[in-house]
Every structure is written in C-alpha cells, then in structure tokens.
Design an enzyme around this catalytic site. Structure first.
Site, PDB file in Angstrom:
ATOM      1  CB  VAL A 167      -0.952   0.016   1.248  1.00 27.64           C
ATOM      2  CG1 VAL A 167      -1.955   1.248   1.122  1.00 27.64           C
ATOM      3  CG2 VAL A 167      -1.672  -1.236   1.481  1.00 27.64           C
TER       4      VAL A 167
ATOM      5  CB  THR B  12      -7.381  10.100  -1.508  1.00 21.34           C
ATOM      6  OG1 THR B  12      -7.208   8.636  -1.567  1.00 21.34           O
ATOM      7  CG2 THR B  12      -7.458  10.757  -2.896  1.00 21.34           C
TER       8      THR B  12
ATOM      9  CG  HIS C 144      -8.431   4.128  -0.761  1.00 23.46           C
ATOM     10  ND1 HIS C 144      -9.255   3.732  -0.405  1.00 23.46           N
ATOM     11  CD2 HIS C 144      -7.453   3.414  -1.481  1.00 23.46           C
ATOM     12  CE1 HIS C 144      -9.407   2.357  -0.839  1.00 23.46           C
ATOM     13  NE2 HIS C 144      -8.238   2.332  -1.434  1.00 23.46           N
TER      14      HIS C 144
END
Length: 138
Positions: free
Chosen positions: A67, A72, A74
């Site tokens: 990741v 954002t 997210h």
C-alpha cells in the site's frame, strides 16, 4: 511439516513478485510447503485468510501486499483496516504473518520487498512460522 497459505494482494505485481519470492524461500528453507491465492487488494486479505482458516488444509498464513501513500485518505483506510483485520485473526488464534508493506513511495517499497535487501516477505513467513510454533507449544 506445515502447509502454509500465502495470500497476496497483487496490486503492484513487480513488488509482489519480490515479496512472494522472499516468503516462498523462507517457507521452503524451513522445510515446509505452501500454496498461493491472489485477492484484489489488501482489504481483502483478512477475509481470504479467515475463509481459508475455517478448514484443515493450512497450518499458518502469510499476508502479502503493498500500500503506497497517495493523495487521498484511502491509504490510511487500507493500511489500518487490513492490519486490524489480520490482528483480529491472530488474536483469535490464527497464525498469520503480516507482510503488507505500507510506504510513502515506491522506492521505500522496493527496499522492503526485495529479498536481497530487507526481505519483508521472508520476515512475514518467518513470523507465521514462529506463531505456529507457539500454537504447538501452548
């Protein structure tokens, strides 16, 4: 001999190839076997492992994924919720090694994923095996 499931979120294929190589090498070096399953993203890893842990096929699990922080919120959701889901499984007695990298950029991910550098895929497999050893002991 234990049989492990490596669950991978294959969003960044070139990074996952390195994580997977490290995990496989660590499992095989310890004399164990493994299978691999692929899910769409890191958020699906806890569910895949939870489903697989309901049977008698696997003794331990390795979660792999990457990741990378974006523009954002997210990133925080994916990083936090995937880790929370894996931690919940371990607290329920499932031997899971967490190899989900959460990095600021791709360069950091490469250093962590590369078996010749930090080898976090191998570390996650070793963590799963260590937890499996504790299950057997206790």
């Amino acid at each position: 001999m234990a049989h492990l499931l490596i669950a991978e979120a294959r969003f960044y294929a070139h990074l996952n190839d390195m994580l997977l190589a490290g995990a496989r090498a660590a499992i095989e070096a310890a004399g164990h076997t493994h299978e691999t399953v692929t899910v769409p993203g890191a958020l699906e890893l806890p569910a895949a492992i939870a489903l697989a842990s309901e049977g008698d096929t696997f003794d331990a699990f390795v979660a792999l994924g990457v990741v990378i922080r974006g523009e954002t919120y997210h990133f925080e959701i994916v990083a936090g919720e995937s880790a929370r889901g894996l931690m919940a499984l371990t607290l329920d007695g499932v031997a899971v090694g967490n190899g989900i990298l959460t990095t600021e950029n791709e360069a950091q991910a490469i250093v962590r994923a590369d078996p010749a550098q930090l080898d976090k895929g191998g570390d996650a497999a070793k963590a799963a095996l260590a937890l499996l050893g504790l299950q057997t002991r206790f």
